[in-house]
Design an enzyme around this catalytic site. Structure first.
Site, mmCIF file in Angstrom:
data_model
loop_
_atom_site.group_PDB
_atom_site.id
_atom_site.type_symbol
_atom_site.label_atom_id
_atom_site.label_comp_id
_atom_site.label_asym_id
_atom_site.label_seq_id
_atom_site.Cartn_x
_atom_site.Cartn_y
_atom_site.Cartn_z
ATOM 1 N N HIS A 121 0.871 -1.171 0.000
ATOM 2 C CA HIS A 121 0.000 0.000 0.000
ATOM 3 C C HIS A 121 0.915 1.231 0.000
ATOM 4 O O HIS A 121 2.013 1.184 0.542
ATOM 5 C CB HIS A 121 -0.823 -0.061 1.298
ATOM 6 C CG HIS A 121 -1.908 0.959 1.430
ATOM 7 N ND1 HIS A 121 -1.658 2.269 1.763
ATOM 8 C CD2 HIS A 121 -3.250 0.848 1.323
ATOM 9 C CE1 HIS A 121 -2.809 2.922 1.850
ATOM 10 N NE2 HIS A 121 -3.789 2.089 1.581
ATOM 11 N N ASP A 198 2.831 -4.509 7.975
ATOM 12 C CA ASP A 198 1.611 -3.724 7.836
ATOM 13 C C ASP A 198 0.447 -4.718 7.887
ATOM 14 O O ASP A 198 0.200 -5.435 6.924
ATOM 15 C CB ASP A 198 1.668 -2.964 6.498
ATOM 16 C CG ASP A 198 0.317 -2.380 6.098
ATOM 17 O OD1 ASP A 198 -0.675 -2.574 6.832
ATOM 18 O OD2 ASP A 198 0.265 -1.734 5.040
ATOM 19 N N GLN A 201 -4.794 -5.235 6.661
ATOM 20 C CA GLN A 201 -5.784 -6.157 6.076
ATOM 21 C C GLN A 201 -5.782 -7.513 6.756
ATOM 22 O O GLN A 201 -6.659 -8.339 6.486
ATOM 23 C CB GLN A 201 -5.510 -6.370 4.583
ATOM 24 C CG GLN A 201 -5.753 -5.165 3.714
ATOM 25 C CD GLN A 201 -7.186 -4.673 3.745
ATOM 26 O OE1 GLN A 201 -8.120 -5.432 4.017
ATOM 27 N NE2 GLN A 201 -7.372 -3.411 3.479
ATOM 28 N N LYS A 224 -10.795 -0.791 10.128
ATOM 29 C CA LYS A 224 -10.895 -1.998 9.307
ATOM 30 C C LYS A 224 -11.178 -3.233 10.154
ATOM 31 O O LYS A 224 -11.276 -4.332 9.619
ATOM 32 C CB LYS A 224 -9.614 -2.174 8.487
ATOM 33 C CG LYS A 224 -9.454 -1.074 7.429
ATOM 34 C CD LYS A 224 -8.198 -1.212 6.620
ATOM 35 C CE LYS A 224 -8.127 -0.093 5.587
ATOM 36 N NZ LYS A 224 -6.853 -0.086 4.868
ATOM 37 N N CYS A 363 -4.660 2.473 -3.709
ATOM 38 C CA CYS A 363 -3.422 2.940 -3.069
ATOM 39 C C CYS A 363 -2.287 1.952 -3.276
ATOM 40 O O CYS A 363 -1.442 1.763 -2.401
ATOM 41 C CB CYS A 363 -3.621 3.200 -1.581
ATOM 42 S SG CYS A 363 -4.848 4.433 -1.215
HETATM 43 C C1 LIG Z 1 -5.916 0.618 4.600
HETATM 44 C C2 LIG Z 1 -4.518 0.178 4.528
HETATM 45 C C3 LIG Z 1 -3.481 1.002 4.963
HETATM 46 C C4 LIG Z 1 -3.701 2.396 5.465
HETATM 47 O O1 LIG Z 1 -4.523 2.414 6.574
HETATM 48 P P1 LIG Z 1 -5.120 3.787 7.105
HETATM 49 O O2 LIG Z 1 -6.192 3.353 8.035
HETATM 50 O O3 LIG Z 1 -5.642 4.541 5.921
HETATM 51 O O4 LIG Z 1 -4.006 4.509 7.791
HETATM 52 C C5 LIG Z 1 -2.195 0.509 4.893
HETATM 53 N N1 LIG Z 1 -1.938 -0.718 4.429
HETATM 54 C C6 LIG Z 1 -2.910 -1.542 4.011
HETATM 55 C C7 LIG Z 1 -2.561 -2.916 3.538
HETATM 56 C C8 LIG Z 1 -4.234 -1.112 4.041
HETATM 57 O O5 LIG Z 1 -5.197 -1.927 3.620
#
Ligand SMILES: *Cc1c(COP(=O)(O)O)cnc(C)c1O
Length: 405
Positions: A121, A198, A201, A224, A363
């Site tokens: 992302h 990260d 998800q 999320k 993104c």
């Molecule tokens: C949504 C997402 C982000 C960013 O998260 P925010 O809540 O917008 O800060 C980063 N990495 C992944 C894989 C995402 O799905």
């Protein structure tokens, strides 16, 4: 899992869009919030609103206890060893920037290498690019194959004695690929590098154990995981966090402030939580995780797997439709393009039929470019979605494609 019962917790699912019942399949962007989370805000502002860690009065005590209670809920959710390893941020983006600006600025310089993947992302790309421009280190990219699976041989080749950090997502938001982060962490550590994961998800779909994975840093977002916007989490190993400099200065993060002798900083996690945090949101995030536990993450992910299979089967009969992301290990995301129909047009028209999906680059522009496209349509699933909704989505998609061709 009793999905009818689950759906009762989400008042928003009762609304209509353009006169049609809402079919919400944009969960990878933001999940909906259950009543327990909505009510947490109401309760907080009706009963206990106060600034935390400062007052000695009852409300301040209760707000602090609830806020710190959430920290323990998150610690348990990630199976971190200690609550002081949990830092509240505004979201995944801020958590990743925190690592770049604090750990990265202190530890990365010319000749050093940071490995990211082609699946990232933008929020796990751009903070490293910004810092690299300043500090002169090199960013290398782990490639993906035609299925959207990371090339582990290439990863092994890229790892070297100059590698200081591997920064990868646990689950790709654009394709749903689940990455072998435990194996990646082991290999990174063999080369003396740290690993930042990260988990934006992964947190809604998989049981996460940062100790079993061997994660040095792990980030996710409240909005999320059925929680609110404006709050997220950075897990960091205590010894790393202790050695890292603060990245924002202000109230709450200091021990003593002076004009005459150096200012001293609070212990972790407070060193990294400057200013008044999003108290209500943090408490509500705790409620969201409690809600997930009540349903059971195992049940949720098994259910989503069924939905994904059902949807994959449903769209596979559509002529000219190509699914992007066919990893054998995949979480509830279905990304696709359709010959002769622009993703944007599909998104707009299918919304007219009450179906919310995502269209665009998600993104993750470098990833889509890898597959030779600028945009895809993405349907993504959550605990409250049903096979009937998947059928409505597939039928609506067929109708919309028919209109566009
Ligand atoms: C949504 C997402 C982000 C960013 O998260 P925010 O809540 O917008 O800060 C980063 N990495 C992944 C894989 C995402 O799905």
């Amino acid at each position: 899992m009793d999905v009818a019962r689950v759906r009762q917790d989400f008042p928003i699912l009762e609304r209509e869009v353009h006169g049609k019942p809402l079919v919400y399949l944009d969960n990878a962007a933001t999940s909906q919030t259950p009543l327990a989370v909505i009510e947490a805000f109401d309760d907080y502002y009706r009963r206990i609103n106060a600034n935390i860690h400062r007052g000695l009065h009852t409300l301040a005590d209760e707000a602090t206890a609830a806020y710190e209670g959430s920290r323990e809920i998150v610690r348990d959710f990630l199976n971190a060893a200690e609550t002081r390893e949990i830092i509240f941020t505004r979201g995944t983006t801020e958590a990743l920037n925190l690592v770049a600006q604090s750990w990265g600025r202190a530890n990365l310089g010319p000749g050093d290498e940071v490995l990211i993947s082609n699946l990232e992302h933008h929020s796990n790309i751009v903070p490293w690019q910004l810092l690299a421009a300043e500090r002169g280190f090199i960013i290398k990219v782990i490639p993906v194959d035609e299925r959207g699976v990371l090339d582990m041989d290439a990863y092994r080749d890229l790892l070297g004695e100059r590698t200081r950090l591997v920064a990868v997502n646990h689950v790709s938001n654009a394709l749903g690929t689940i990455n072998p982060v435990q194996e990646m962490a082991r290999l990174a550590h063999e080369h003396g590098a740290l690993i930042l994961i990260d988990g934006a998800q992964a947190a809604p779909h998989l049981e996460i154990d940062v100790q079993a994975i061997g994660a040095d840093f792990y980030a996710f977002s409240g909005h999320k995981v059925y929680g609110p916007t404006g709050v997220g989490v950075l897990y960091g190993r205590a010894d790393l966090l202790e050695a890292m400099p603060p990245w924002q200065g202000g109230g709450e993060m200091i021990a003593t402030v002076s004009f005459d002798v150096p200012t001293t900083f609070a212990a972790i996690p407070h060193k990294f939580e400057a200013g008044t945090p999003a108290v209500a949101e943090v408490i509500a995030l705790g409620c969201a995780i409690r809600w997930i536990h009540e349903i059971g993450l195992k049940h949720i992910s098994a259910w989503e797997e069924r939905l994904l299979e059902h949807a994959t089967e449903g769209v596979s009969n559509i002529e000219g439709l190509r699914i992007l992301g066919t990893s054998p290990d995949k979480a509830g995301v279905l990304s696709f393009v359709v010959e002769g129909a622009h993703s944007q047009d599909i998104g707009l028209l299918i919304d007219q039929l009450g179906v919310a999906i995502r269209t665009g680059h998600h993104c993750a522009q470098p990833l889509l470019h890898r597959f030779g496209v600028e945009a895809t349509c993405r349907a993504s699933f959550a605990a409250y979605n049903t096979p009937e909704e998947v059928d409505i989505f597939v039928e609506a998609l067929q109708r919309v494609i028919g209109m566009l061709r």
